[in-house]
Design an enzyme around this catalytic site. Structure first.
Site, PDB file in Angstrom:
ATOM      1  N   GLU A  61      63.857  57.277  32.998  1.00 37.46           N
ATOM      2  CA  GLU A  61      63.642  58.557  33.678  1.00 37.46           C
ATOM      3  C   GLU A  61      64.370  59.690  32.960  1.00 37.46           C
ATOM      4  O   GLU A  61      63.823  60.779  32.799  1.00 37.46           O
ATOM      5  CB  GLU A  61      64.137  58.466  35.133  1.00 37.46           C
ATOM      6  CG  GLU A  61      63.393  57.453  35.975  1.00 37.46           C
ATOM      7  CD  GLU A  61      64.019  56.054  35.947  1.00 37.46           C
ATOM      8  OE1 GLU A  61      63.805  55.316  36.922  1.00 37.46           O
ATOM      9  OE2 GLU A  61      64.712  55.695  34.967  1.00 37.46           O
ATOM     10  N   CYS A  89      67.649  54.859  39.835  1.00 34.24           N
ATOM     11  CA  CYS A  89      69.044  54.631  40.226  1.00 34.24           C
ATOM     12  C   CYS A  89      69.710  55.981  40.513  1.00 34.24           C
ATOM     13  O   CYS A  89      69.117  57.034  40.290  1.00 34.24           O
ATOM     14  CB  CYS A  89      69.771  53.903  39.099  1.00 34.24           C
ATOM     15  SG  CYS A  89      70.103  54.945  37.659  1.00 34.24           S
ATOM     16  N   CYS A  92      69.541  58.487  37.610  1.00 27.98           N
ATOM     17  CA  CYS A  92      68.224  59.068  37.385  1.00 27.98           C
ATOM     18  C   CYS A  92      67.847  60.050  38.492  1.00 27.98           C
ATOM     19  O   CYS A  92      67.230  61.086  38.228  1.00 27.98           O
ATOM     20  CB  CYS A  92      67.187  57.962  37.252  1.00 27.98           C
ATOM     21  SG  CYS A  92      67.518  56.936  35.790  1.00 27.98           S
TER      22      CYS A  92
END
Length: 161
Positions: A61, A89, A92
């Site tokens: 990402e 996560c 990101c």
């Protein structure tokens, strides 16, 4: 709230992110792929490059956000959408927030990632305050602590973000 039509519109981009992730595994990288689609319709790809680049922040990402920002010549990706092969996560998600991404869609969830050995649940525990021992963080203020902010406020040519 996600609507069914939103998910249907997301499907081709999620399929592309998944294809990137699968190809990245074959190339020796991690099993994550992402796309940022900017308001002009351009698609910017990212794959996990953590081990390839020895960069712990090179999540798919983040790589896609970097590509979109560079190609768009702006750090503000308002109006863009992030599509990820897996649930982003906390790193990101933070990157998407800083980039001003409008919306995020993901295919697999964090539980699927954990089953494959990518368990970031402990990071969520840290951020919700239940595991502060994972990374001790403390302010150590000194007399010049605010000097960078003072310089920023005085800089008439600054670019606010």
């Amino acid at each position: 709230m996600t609507h069914a039509s939103d998910s249907l519109d997301a499907t081709p981009f999620l399929e592309q992110a998944i294809m990137l992730a699968v190809r990245n595994v074959a190339d020796g990288g991690g099993p994550f792929g992402a796309l940022v689609v900017t308001p002009d319709g351009r698609v910017h790809e990212g794959v996990n490059r953590v081990t390839r680049d020895n960069d712990p922040t090179a999540h798919a990402e983040v790589v896609a956000i970097r590509a979109a920002a560079a190609a768009s010549a702006t750090f503000d990706l308002s109006g863009a959408v992030l599509y990820a092969s897996c649930e982003p996560c906390p790193l990101c998600l933070s990157a998407a927030l800083w980039a001003r991404i409008d919306r995020v869609y993901f295919a697999a969830d964090r539980h699927g990632a954990a089953a494959a050995g990518f368990d970031d649940a402990v990071f969520y525990d840290f951020f919700n305050g239940t595991r502060p021992e994972l990374l001790p963080v403390a302010q150590a203020a000194i007399p010049t602590s605010d000097a960078p902010f003072d310089a920023w406020r005085r800089n008439a040519q600054r670019t606010d973000y």
